[in-house]
Enzyme design. Structure first.
Site, PDB file in Angstrom:
ATOM      1  N   TYR A 124       0.365  11.853  -5.311  1.00 31.64           N
ATOM      2  CA  TYR A 124      -0.330  11.196  -6.423  1.00 31.64           C
ATOM      3  C   TYR A 124       0.242  11.671  -7.758  1.00 31.64           C
ATOM      4  O   TYR A 124       0.092  12.829  -8.137  1.00 31.64           O
ATOM      5  CB  TYR A 124      -1.830  11.456  -6.363  1.00 31.64           C
ATOM      6  CG  TYR A 124      -2.478  10.973  -5.079  1.00 31.64           C
ATOM      7  CD1 TYR A 124      -1.975   9.864  -4.396  1.00 31.64           C
ATOM      8  CD2 TYR A 124      -3.570  11.619  -4.535  1.00 31.64           C
ATOM      9  CE1 TYR A 124      -2.545   9.422  -3.223  1.00 31.64           C
ATOM     10  CE2 TYR A 124      -4.155  11.182  -3.351  1.00 31.64           C
ATOM     11  CZ  TYR A 124      -3.624  10.084  -2.698  1.00 31.64           C
ATOM     12  OH  TYR A 124      -4.188   9.649  -1.530  1.00 31.64           O
ATOM     13  N   HIS A 153       0.087  12.776   5.401  1.00 31.54           N
ATOM     14  CA  HIS A 153      -0.181  11.646   4.508  1.00 31.54           C
ATOM     15  C   HIS A 153       0.569  10.386   4.957  1.00 31.54           C
ATOM     16  O   HIS A 153       1.793  10.353   4.962  1.00 31.54           O
ATOM     17  CB  HIS A 153       0.253  12.026   3.085  1.00 31.54           C
ATOM     18  CG  HIS A 153      -0.282  11.111   2.027  1.00 31.54           C
ATOM     19  ND1 HIS A 153      -0.254  11.412   0.692  1.00 31.54           N
ATOM     20  CD2 HIS A 153      -0.889   9.892   2.107  1.00 31.54           C
ATOM     21  CE1 HIS A 153      -0.795  10.430   0.000  1.00 31.54           C
ATOM     22  NE2 HIS A 153      -1.178   9.492   0.836  1.00 31.54           N
TER      23      HIS A 153
END
Ligand code: NAD
Length: 330
Positions: A56, A119
């Site tokens: 992110y 992820h």
């Protein structure tokens, strides 16, 4: 705030979780100071679950969250991820994952996280995920750098397949259970229940589709899904209701999900989203939303390697929800 156990015996986590991807400017440019106020506001209102990733903002969200939580680390359940580093940069090799957690710990200013997740596993090779990456996470757990381990991703069948193959604490699914789509309950929830794995549901606003601002430019949904989402937003406004209230309430009512992660970098949104816990939707409003969504209900989009989308269950035909999840603080 209300709390549930993370899985059968896990710690109590707030039913509303703080998704920190907006701290990394994934939706719009935000300031570190505003993000820190959002984190403080969330803590003040009892939110104790924080989700982030090195991906992110390409480490920015972890940096900002670490800064915002300085001195408050012991008040939160801190979840981060490893294996994804850019839109097209993935590395699920054990050597990279071992380095990744140390980098995350430095940015997050702590000596351990509570949950470390692979992820977006659909971008990896199934055998590498099962035979190398998850054993590497187990080794990281034994080293004390994480308490729990899990996986995240979009294709439900691969999440279910890995949850059947390897003991896990958590599975995070996103954009598969909200007002626009509920197929998580077809493919993943029953498997999570059978295996006793905690379920984390992310993106109750369908990554911005169900907001006045609308979907960000990178949003992968087909145009007809975005149009239907816009119609839902307009319909809610015409009835004097905030769409986020309806969308969050819908997700928070799920009987098995431990926490619903909503992306926040704005204290005003935090306040609104906490208030949504007490929102009571009117059945006529819900019926109107269902009519608008019906033509695109359960429409999703491809993600990751094509071979990671072909699984149909756990080899066990029982599709029951477990009755044993516990609400610890009503
Ligand atoms: P979301 O559905 O939570 O939508 C986030 C967007 O909605 C942001 O633009 C935010 O500013 C806006 N918003 C939030 N509250 C609002 C309100 N009250 N009114 C108006 N707008 C509001 O999507 P998301 O952020 O992608 O998902 C939530 C979190 O879940 C992420 O931040 C991330 O932590 C996690 N997540 C993980 C994965 C993964 O691991 N693969 C994927 C998606 C999301």
């Amino acid at each position: 705030m209300r709390y549930r156990n993370l899985g059968k015996q896990g710690p109590a986590v707030s039913v509303l979780g703080f998704g920190a991807s907006p701290l990394g400017n994934e939706f719009r440019v935000t300031s570190a100071a505003e993000g820190a106020r959002a984190v403080d506001c969330a803590l003040d209102h009892g939110i104790n679950y924080f989700d982030v990733s090195p991906y992110y903002g390409r480490t920015l969200a972890e940096e900002r969250l670490g800064q915002a939580l300085a001195g408050k680390r012991d008040r939160v359940f801190l979840a981060t991820k490893c294996g994804r580093y850019d839109t097209d940069r993935f590395d699920f090799s054990p050597a990279r994952l071992v380095r990744s957690i140390d980098e995350s710990l430095a940015r997050l200013r702590t000596d351990h996280v509570d949950l470390l997740q692979l992820h977006d596993i659909e971008f990896g090779d199934f055998r590498q995920i099962v035979d190398q990456a998850l054993p590497a996470l187990e080794a990281i757990r034994r080293s004390g750098k994480t308490r729990f381990i899990g996986i995240t991703g979009l294709p439900l069948k691969m999440l279910a397949r890995v949850a059947c193959a390897v003991p896990l604490d958590t599975v995070l699914s996103y954009c598969r259970y909200n007002l626009m789509i509920t197929d998580m309950d077809q493919w993943l929830t029953p498997v999570a229940g059978q295996k006793g794995v905690a379920l984390i549901n992310a993106s109750p606003l369908h990554m911005g589709v169900l907001t006045e601002r609308g979907a960000p430019a990178w949003h992968p949904a087909p145009p007809e899904v975005k149009q239907a989402g816009r119609a839902v937003v307009d319909f809610c406004r015409s009835r004097g209701v905030r769409v986020a209230d309806v969308a969050l309430r819908f997700c928070l009512d799920h009987p098995y999900v431990s926490t619903t992660l909503v992306g926040m970098a704005d204290p005003g949104h935090v306040m609104e989203n906490v208030r949504a816990l007490d929102f009571e939707p009117d059945p006529e409003l819900m019926a109107g939303i269902q009519r608008l969504v019906a033509p695109v209900k359960d429409v999703t989009w491809p993600s990751g390697r094509p071979e990671n989308n072909d699984y149909e269950g756990c080899g066990d035909s029982e599709n029951r929800l477990p009755s044993s999840f516990v609400v610890v603080q009503p």
